[in-house]
Design a protein around this motif. Structure first.
Motif, PDB file in Angstrom:
ATOM      1  N   LEU A   1     -66.962  30.465 -72.894  1.00  0.00           N
ATOM      2  CA  LEU A   1     -68.065  30.902 -72.041  1.00  0.00           C
ATOM      3  C   LEU A   1     -68.165  29.927 -70.883  1.00  0.00           C
ATOM      4  O   LEU A   1     -67.839  28.748 -71.023  1.00  0.00           O
ATOM      5  N   PRO A   2     -68.611  30.402 -69.718  1.00  0.00           N
ATOM      6  CA  PRO A   2     -68.759  29.478 -68.594  1.00  0.00           C
ATOM      7  C   PRO A   2     -69.766  28.380 -68.909  1.00  0.00           C
ATOM      8  O   PRO A   2     -70.747  28.613 -69.629  1.00  0.00           O
TER       9      PRO A   2
ATOM     10  N   PRO B   1     -72.896  26.301 -68.715  1.00  0.00           N
ATOM     11  CA  PRO B   1     -74.207  26.678 -68.169  1.00  0.00           C
ATOM     12  C   PRO B   1     -74.605  25.782 -66.998  1.00  0.00           C
ATOM     13  O   PRO B   1     -74.117  24.660 -66.873  1.00  0.00           O
TER      14      PRO B   1
ATOM     15  N   ALA C   1     -66.249  31.056 -63.341  1.00  0.00           N
ATOM     16  CA  ALA C   1     -65.908  31.778 -64.571  1.00  0.00           C
ATOM     17  C   ALA C   1     -66.980  32.783 -64.970  1.00  0.00           C
ATOM     18  O   ALA C   1     -66.887  33.387 -66.015  1.00  0.00           O
ATOM     19  N   GLN C   2     -67.988  32.947 -64.138  1.00  0.00           N
ATOM     20  CA  GLN C   2     -69.072  33.869 -64.513  1.00  0.00           C
ATOM     21  C   GLN C   2     -68.546  35.275 -64.725  1.00  0.00           C
ATOM     22  O   GLN C   2     -67.676  35.720 -64.043  1.00  0.00           O
TER      23      GLN C   2
END
Lengths: 472, 159
Positions: A34-35, A37, A471-472
């Motif tokens: 996951l990107p 945060p 990377a969103q």
């Protein structure tokens, strides 16, 4: 390599094209990161700035890493060296065999995981901890040394090798890493077991010819791309293998010993640039609807290329662009340093500081491939028992599966940020240390380092950005 | 040694003060960032109740539960037209521990593969399948039209 499938799928969609399906049928990656945060991104960027600030203000006033004393620890017996070499050759042979004889499903065949996970990512990680162990296992080098030993026993007079051309330097290594990255990130058949086996054999063959012509050691130190690549990372390790003897040294102190001849700066820029492209190519900026890649692909389709080739061209441009961008940033830093005090040519400055990019390159590798290594590395458990994917079970582990919960998304984020920040700090330290040697006046050294500071902050921010926003 | 660095004590103090300022600014950034950056999935993460078979094919693995059905929450649907996801790759956002549910409606017969969780279900041409499973692994996963090698959805499971 991560998300290659997803990438390809998105692109095919963006161009509204039916690409040949089989080529894109599988990637090795089951779980992607996951990107990072936003809050973690902000923290990391802040820490980078503070570390940089304090490093420049208060760190050491005298060079400490340039000429350190190494302590001799142990000398390995010749038999161990022979054993390691034989193991290397055996592992290489099994991998090639799997590529040719095994199933052509990438995830069930041994070779894609060995090449992209164990070899490409696992060895740099191991190297950082244990020193340049690849030298002992390097299959083509072991083979060449074995043949040379046999020849000398047989009494035949082997002709003296040609002198390795100085101007060539590490250019062959830079080219090797660029080509490998191209296969990994651009080529549509990157996971095809047979093609991987052919490329591995071809590479080993070229190395054997090179070693025959120019001598085993000169060739391995300059032109054998993977050996050079792994040896660069090993310079950061506190363990140092020289011949068969193990020495200890302070961490990082190996890096200043880098003999940066021709091709070394391009090699490091290729190393950082290609991993950056891997990050970029996962994000929507590159692949999303209206992203850069679908647009580029469409342009090349309009020129008459097939969808697949157009996709590869678009990705090739992206790859080269990132390498160019990294080279450009480093070049700017060097030009900046040059402006502080004349007396050194930009080429000489560029080479004298390039070792400070090694920790940055390693940080990029860790940040981008750590999770791949942790997750897909587990696949080795069932792949060694069933290397061909034909249902055999040599060691009773063929039914093992990948546990994706060994480390969660939070853990991966912290590792990524920690690696980037630490890599940044190490790079800065090395550059600072070198500046104290290059510039007699400490004042000049400090002033010159504002430029390297800018370079390091740029690279670290780029790395963080690639892991979060892009990377969103 | 202080002189050899080329920095006076005042300069050093100034630098350290600067570092503190940067830290404070960073902290403020952090405050701003965590407000809007942490949680973004809500619509798809409601209760774990399970509507009965929704599509023309029913779930055949053990993932579908047999609870009674109160008002079913909306189930995100991925539409596949000509072996491609209509409207682009569908984003599916869940949190770890949620019951993950989504439906694939397809005009193309193929097998739907949820990577990572490694769940596969066949969908007939013009039919649909519903996936329902516990979100036990966080990360980002590809949902793929297996034999076409086409990604149709991206499943994000936030920690």
């Amino acid at each position: 390599m991560k998300r290659r499938l997803a990438v390809a799928g998105t692109l095919a969609l963006g161009a509204a094209l039916a690409l040949p399906a089989s080529a894109l049928a599988h990637g090795l990656v089951g779980k992607q990161d996951l990107p990072i945060p936003r809050w973690l991104f902000a923290w990391a960027a802040t820490v980078v700035l503070v570390v940089s600030f304090v490093a420049l203000a208060a760190l050491w006033p005298r060079p400490r890493l340039e000429h350190v004393k190494e302590r001799r620890v142990w000398t390995a017996p010749v038999a161990l060296e022979v054993l390691c070499g034989a193991l290397g050759i055996a592992a290489f042979a099994v991998t090639i065999w799997a590529g040719f004889s095994g199933t052509q499903t990438a995830t069930a065949n041994l070779i894609p995981t060995v090449v992209y996970v164990v070899f490409w990512v696992g060895i740099p990680f191991t190297t950082l901890l244990l020193g340049n162990v690849f030298g002992a296992f390097n299959p083509w080098r072991a083979l060449a040394r074995g043949v040379a030993w046999l020849a000398s026993r047989g009494g035949s007079e082997t002709p003296a090798p040609l002198p390795y051309p100085k101007w060539l330097g590490r250019w062959p290594a830079a080219l090797t890493i660029l080509l490998f990255a191209w296969v990994e990130l651009v080529y549509v058949n990157r996971d095809d077991p047979t093609q991987l086996a052919i490329m591995a054999l071809l590479y080993a063959g070229i190395q054997l010819v090179g070693m025959t012509l120019y001598g085993i050691e000169p060739w391995t130190r300059n032109a054998d791309g993977f050996s050079v690549y792994f040896r660069l990372f090993s310079m950061l390790s506190p363990l140092h293998w020289r011949d068969r003897t193990l020495y200890t040294r302070p961490p990082l102190s190996g890096a200043p010993t880098l003999d940066a001849g021709p091709g070394t700066v391009p090699l490091l820029c290729v190393m950082i640039g290609t991993v950056s492209f891997d990050g970029l190519s996962q994000g929507s900026l590159w692949t999303g609807t209206g992203g850069i890649a679908p647009d580029l692909q469409q342009r090349f389709i309009n020129l008459g290329f097939s969808g697949e080739v157009a996709l590869e061209i678009a990705f090739t441009i992206g790859l080269l662009f990132m390498v160019g961008l990294v080279s450009g940033v480093y070049r700017l830093g060097v030009l900046g340093m040059h402006s502080v005090r004349a007396g050194y040519s930009t080429t000489s400055l560029s080479r004298r500081f390039v070792h400070s990019l090694i920790p940055i390159a390693l940080a990029y590798v860790i940040a981008h491939y750590f999770s791949l290594f942790v997750y897909q590395g587990q696949a080795m458990a069932f792949l060694v028992s069933d290397p061909l994917g034909d249902g055999s079970d040599f060691f009773g582990t063929a039914t093992a599966t990948i546990n994706y919960n060994v480390i969660g998304a939070n853990g991966v984020w912290y590792v990524q940020v920690f690696a980037l920040v630490l890599g940044h700090a190490c790079g800065l330290t090395l550059a600072h240390d070198r500046a104290l040697v290059v510039y007699q006046r400490v004042r000049d050294a400090t002033r010159s380092q504002y430029w390297m500071l800018a370079v390091m902050v740029a690279f670290t921010s780029l790395g963080l950005w690639l892991l979060s926003a892009a990377a969103q | 040694m202080a002189e050899r660095t080329g920095l006076s004590t005042v300069q050093r103090l100034a630098l350290i003060a600067g570092a503190v300022v940067v830290l404070v600014v960073g902290y403020l950034l952090l405050q701003g960032g965590s407000d809007n950056g942490s949680k973004n999935s809500s619509a798809t993460t409601s209760t774990a109740t399970q509507p009965a078979a929704q599509g023309t094919t029913t779930a055949e693995d053990g993932t579908s539960s047999t609870t009674a059905k109160p008002a079913p929450p909306p189930v995100p649907t991925v539409r596949v037209v000509d072996a491609k996801p209509a409207g682009g790759i569908k984003k599916l956002d869940f949190n770890k521990g949620d019951q993950i549910r989504f439906r694939v409606v397809s005009d193309t017969a193929d097998e739907i593969h949820v990577h990572g969780y490694d769940l596969m279900k066949d969908v007939p041409a013009g039919g649909s399948v519903t996936f329902s499973f516990k979100g036990s692994i966080d990360g980002r996963f590809v949902v793929e039209l297996e034999n076409h090698g086409q990604q149709i959805a991206e499943l994000d499971v936030a920690p």
